[in-house]
Design an enzyme around this catalytic site. Structure first.
Site, mmCIF file in Angstrom:
data_model
loop_
_atom_site.group_PDB
_atom_site.id
_atom_site.type_symbol
_atom_site.label_atom_id
_atom_site.label_comp_id
_atom_site.label_asym_id
_atom_site.label_seq_id
_atom_site.Cartn_x
_atom_site.Cartn_y
_atom_site.Cartn_z
ATOM 1 C CG HIS A 15 18.007 -0.764 -22.610
ATOM 2 N ND1 HIS A 15 17.560 -1.265 -21.401
ATOM 3 C CD2 HIS A 15 18.950 0.151 -22.296
ATOM 4 C CE1 HIS A 15 18.222 -0.665 -20.413
ATOM 5 N NE2 HIS A 15 19.085 0.194 -20.944
ATOM 6 C CG HIS A 17 21.339 4.655 -21.629
ATOM 7 N ND1 HIS A 17 20.697 5.002 -20.464
ATOM 8 C CD2 HIS A 17 21.451 3.305 -21.605
ATOM 9 C CE1 HIS A 17 20.440 3.924 -19.755
ATOM 10 N NE2 HIS A 17 20.890 2.871 -20.426
ATOM 11 N NE ARG A 19 24.609 8.633 -21.217
ATOM 12 C CZ ARG A 19 24.377 7.608 -20.424
ATOM 13 N NH1 ARG A 19 23.233 7.507 -19.759
ATOM 14 N NH2 ARG A 19 25.280 6.675 -20.250
ATOM 15 C CG ASN A 43 19.652 6.556 -17.275
ATOM 16 O OD1 ASN A 43 19.409 6.742 -18.465
ATOM 17 N ND2 ASN A 43 20.750 5.957 -16.857
ATOM 18 C CE LYS A 101 15.385 0.225 -16.885
ATOM 19 N NZ LYS A 101 16.576 0.379 -17.689
ATOM 20 C CG HIS A 138 18.853 -1.968 -13.918
ATOM 21 N ND1 HIS A 138 19.786 -1.435 -14.777
ATOM 22 C CD2 HIS A 138 19.553 -2.674 -12.995
ATOM 23 C CE1 HIS A 138 21.007 -1.814 -14.386
ATOM 24 N NE2 HIS A 138 20.893 -2.553 -13.304
ATOM 25 C CG HIS A 176 20.353 -4.315 -19.248
ATOM 26 N ND1 HIS A 176 19.998 -4.756 -18.005
ATOM 27 C CD2 HIS A 176 20.305 -2.973 -19.185
ATOM 28 C CE1 HIS A 176 19.758 -3.715 -17.238
ATOM 29 N NE2 HIS A 176 19.926 -2.619 -17.924
ATOM 30 C CG ASP A 249 22.408 -0.833 -21.388
ATOM 31 O OD1 ASP A 249 21.979 0.326 -21.254
ATOM 32 O OD2 ASP A 249 22.987 -1.459 -20.471
ATOM 33 C CG HIS A 253 29.315 6.967 -19.230
ATOM 34 N ND1 HIS A 253 28.631 7.730 -18.307
ATOM 35 C CD2 HIS A 253 28.710 5.759 -19.230
ATOM 36 C CE1 HIS A 253 27.663 7.018 -17.759
ATOM 37 N NE2 HIS A 253 27.680 5.812 -18.309
ATOM 38 C CB ALA A 265 28.347 1.232 -15.201
HETATM 39 C C1 NCD Z 1 23.680 2.817 -18.103
HETATM 40 C C2 NCD Z 1 23.987 4.310 -18.182
HETATM 41 O O1 NCD Z 1 25.154 4.656 -18.308
HETATM 42 O O2 NCD Z 1 23.047 5.116 -18.170
HETATM 43 N N1 NCD Z 1 24.891 2.122 -17.791
HETATM 44 C C3 NCD Z 1 25.152 0.833 -18.054
HETATM 45 O O3 NCD Z 1 26.195 0.339 -17.641
HETATM 46 N N2 NCD Z 1 24.335 0.077 -18.753
HETATM 47 C C4 NCD Z 1 22.622 2.575 -17.106
HETATM 48 C C5 NCD Z 1 22.028 1.200 -17.183
HETATM 49 O O4 NCD Z 1 21.326 0.852 -18.146
HETATM 50 O O5 NCD Z 1 22.240 0.418 -16.260
HETATM 51 ZN ZN ZN Z 2 20.666 0.952 -19.893
#
Ligand code: NCD
Ligand code: ZN
Length: 350
Positions: A15, A17, A19, A43, A101, A138, A176, A249, A253, A265
């Site tokens: 899992h 991200h 970007r 996402n 997802k 999720h 998660h 996860d 950011h 988040a």
């Molecule tokens: C994730 C994100 O920033 O894309 N944020 C997070 O807090 N885990 C999205 C997600 O997996 O919920």
């Molecule tokens: Zn995530």
């Protein structure tokens, strides 16, 4: 100097991200240096919905890969109420897409296009069950009257369990998980139910987030819960139980988007995750279970072979210093600070 060395199969991240654009280029090396594969979250804005979207995104990831890194992105599609089951089946059969997802609409970062009415995705779920394509969930309800700390437990009861009863053959990963209820529900399932656990949820609880001042860099979704839940997650991750595997996860950011009135988040942990995990598994007297959690259980669930190369986790008396953040052209992204000194480092097999 004393040295402890643990050789494990190269880990995977189930899992992640990454970007897009400059952020992708900046964060990808933190994962591709040590991990063999990762399930790439869809996402983006706009989300990765069609096979064509997934193909384009995969190619951008491959183009951003540093030379010499041997890493395979495993692509996912973002389930919407208008997802086309035929497109999805073709993407799965060609090997382009590894999973789908499910974000309940509004549950987290960039989830506006998620599912509101679960009846509208019944046809797609049916097809996924038929072809063995896993659904990654999720697991949080989004109804405003449910307290944020209860959203996972309520989701399991009111959404996940009904879906699994309706589609008993559907492979599902609870993404998660953050609660004892999540651990217990995952344990109650059969071979077609798995659960990922993040590194940070093994380390922080909600006090770490909120006591003595709010710590925006510990804010993620699902939000960290009370201590008994963290202990349940630790017990699950270090048990060797094949249903539990690593999904960091890691969700980068820009600091400027976290340190503000309405902060995003997400915790960026890709760079020091394996060091933190070795610390946690050592604390639990379970270093012998780390390979199962990070390198074996995930591929087994997905029906893949483990990676063929190894990494070494090496502990000495010398502190391992990670940078506090990584730079991007738009500003820094703060790295997860586990709150303890790190002595484990990752060495790649030459
Ligand atoms: C994730 C994100 O920033 O894309 N944020 C997070 O807090 N885990 C999205 C997600 O997996 O919920
Ligand atoms: Zn995530």
């Amino acid at each position: 100097m004393t040295e402890t060395r643990l050789t494990i199969r190269r880990p995977d991240d189930w899992h992640l991200h990454l970007r897009d654009g400059d952020m992708l280029k900046s964060v990808l090396p933190s994962t591709s240096a040590n991990f063999g594969r990762a399930i790439i979250m869809p996402n983006l804005v706009p989300p990765v919905v069609t096979s064509q979207d997934a193909e384009g995104y995969r190619d951008r990831i491959l183009a951003a890969m540093p030379e010499g890194h041997d890493f395979t992105p495993l692509m996912t599609l973002y389930l919407t109420e208008t997802t086309d089951a035929d497109d999805l089946e073709q993407a799965a059969k060609s090997g382009l897409v590894t999973a789908v997802k499910l974000y309940p609409a509004g549950a987290t970062t960039n989830s506006q296009s998620g599912v509101r009415d679960f009846d509208k995705v019944a046809g797609v779920l049916e097809r996924m069950a038929e072809i063995g394509l896993p659904l990654l969930v999720h697991g949080e309800v989004t109804t405003p009257d449910v307290d944020i700390f209860d959203r996972e437990a309520v989701f399991i009861e009111t959404v996940l369990d009904p879906i699994r009863r309706k589609f008993p053959k559907l492979k599902v990963v609870m993404e998660h998980i953050t609660t004892e209820e999540g651990v217990n529900y995952a344990r109650s399932g059969g071979d077609n139910l798995g659960a990922t656990i993040t590194t940070h949820h093994l380390i922080i609880n909600r006090n770490d987030l909120l006591v003595g001042g709010i710590k925006p860099h510990f804010y993620c979704l699902p939000v960290a819960k009370r201590e008994k839940h963290r202990l349940a997650l630790r017990a699950a991750a270090t048990s060797g139980d094949a249903r539990f595997f690593l999904g960091t996860d890691s969700a980068p950011h820009l600091d400027q988007n976290k340190l503000c009135e309405c902060g995003c988040a997400g915790i960026f942990s890709a760079l020091n995750t394996m060091s933190c995990l070795a610390h946690v598994f050592e604390e639990e007297g379970a270093l012998d279970k780390l390979e199962a959690f990070a390198s074996l259980n995930g591929p087994a669930f997905y029906g893949m072979a483990p990676n063929t190369t190894n990494v070494d986790l090496v502990k000495t008396d010398e502190k391992v210093v990670y940078p506090p953040n990584i730079p991007t052209p738009e500003g820094p992204v703060t790295l997860f600070n586990p709150g303890f000194d790190i002595f484990w480092k990752v060495e790649n097999e030459k």
